[in-house]
Design a protein around this motif. Sequence first.
Motif, mmCIF file in Angstrom:
data_model
loop_
_atom_site.group_PDB
_atom_site.id
_atom_site.type_symbol
_atom_site.label_atom_id
_atom_site.label_comp_id
_atom_site.label_asym_id
_atom_site.label_seq_id
_atom_site.Cartn_x
_atom_site.Cartn_y
_atom_site.Cartn_z
ATOM 1 N N TYR A 1 0.825 -1.200 0.000
ATOM 2 C CA TYR A 1 0.000 0.000 0.000
ATOM 3 C C TYR A 1 0.866 1.260 0.000
ATOM 4 C CZ TYR A 1 -3.265 3.613 1.325
ATOM 5 O OH TYR A 1 -3.991 4.780 1.332
ATOM 6 N N VAL A 2 1.836 1.324 0.891
ATOM 7 C CA VAL A 2 2.672 2.514 0.991
ATOM 8 C C VAL A 2 3.437 2.753 -0.312
ATOM 9 C CG1 VAL A 2 4.679 3.541 2.144
ATOM 10 C CG2 VAL A 2 2.887 2.449 3.499
ATOM 11 N N SER A 3 4.000 1.701 -0.881
ATOM 12 C CA SER A 3 4.730 1.838 -2.153
ATOM 13 C C SER A 3 3.818 2.380 -3.244
ATOM 14 C CB SER A 3 5.296 0.486 -2.589
ATOM 15 O OG SER A 3 6.323 0.064 -1.725
ATOM 16 N N PHE A 4 2.608 1.860 -3.288
ATOM 17 C CA PHE A 4 1.674 2.272 -4.336
ATOM 18 C C PHE A 4 1.243 3.725 -4.166
ATOM 19 C CE2 PHE A 4 -2.469 2.721 -6.328
ATOM 20 C CZ PHE A 4 -2.245 2.151 -7.565
ATOM 21 N N ILE A 5 0.914 4.130 -2.941
ATOM 22 C CA ILE A 5 0.424 5.490 -2.720
ATOM 23 C C ILE A 5 1.529 6.524 -2.894
ATOM 24 C CG2 ILE A 5 -0.686 7.057 -1.081
ATOM 25 C CD1 ILE A 5 -2.514 4.942 -2.329
ATOM 26 N N ILE A 6 2.762 6.166 -2.605
ATOM 27 C CA ILE A 6 3.869 7.092 -2.872
ATOM 28 C C ILE A 6 3.930 7.409 -4.375
ATOM 29 C CG2 ILE A 6 6.402 7.249 -2.983
ATOM 30 C CD1 ILE A 6 6.503 5.940 -0.234
#
Length: 204
Positions: free
Chosen positions: A92-97
């Motif tokens: 999730y964090v990788s994608f939202i960045i």
Amino acid sequence: MAKSKNKNTEVQILNAAKQIFQTKGMDGTRMQEIADKAGINKALLHYYYRSKHLLFEAVFKNAFSLLAPQLSAVLNDDSSIENKIKNFTSNYVSFIIKHPYLPNFIIQELNRNPEFILKLKENEDFPNLEKFKIQLTNDISDGVIKPISAEQLFINILALNIFPFVAKPLIMAFTNTDNKSYNQLMENRKTEVSNFIINSIKYT
């Protein structure tokens, strides 16, 4: 004869819209800017997308279609609850960045149109919690995890991952960080959040 839509033109529009929405947000973006960025005239842009909001929905659905299968795979694979939490948070964090405009759009869109989520649920890759619930129930019965409902645990995971992106300007002000430092802060949350949640549900 009605014009037919060209797939390449549609991709150009979506890519241009994504870049502008990302930097200016929904309210600050103008359709003329998107047309200029895509290298087409405004009339052609309106032929593909009648309104800015429809275009924003299309950008969101396009991005969500990349994220949803990843999250669904994490929830439905055979890994442990601990690894599911780690992988979900990391993905999730990788994608939202890479797609920082999405969290605010989701909030805006759901406030404006609560029925919007029903459109997303029609997608076969929409995350399903059933296997996660069964696995969590079994781990609680086996004494591996403290009693907690799957819904509450999933909300905790979402809340701790989503809020820092929705409140980015506030967090940057409180922590006195620039964009580069903020992104590193978010990268660090991949382990900080997962460790925090795991430690809260595991017996010591």
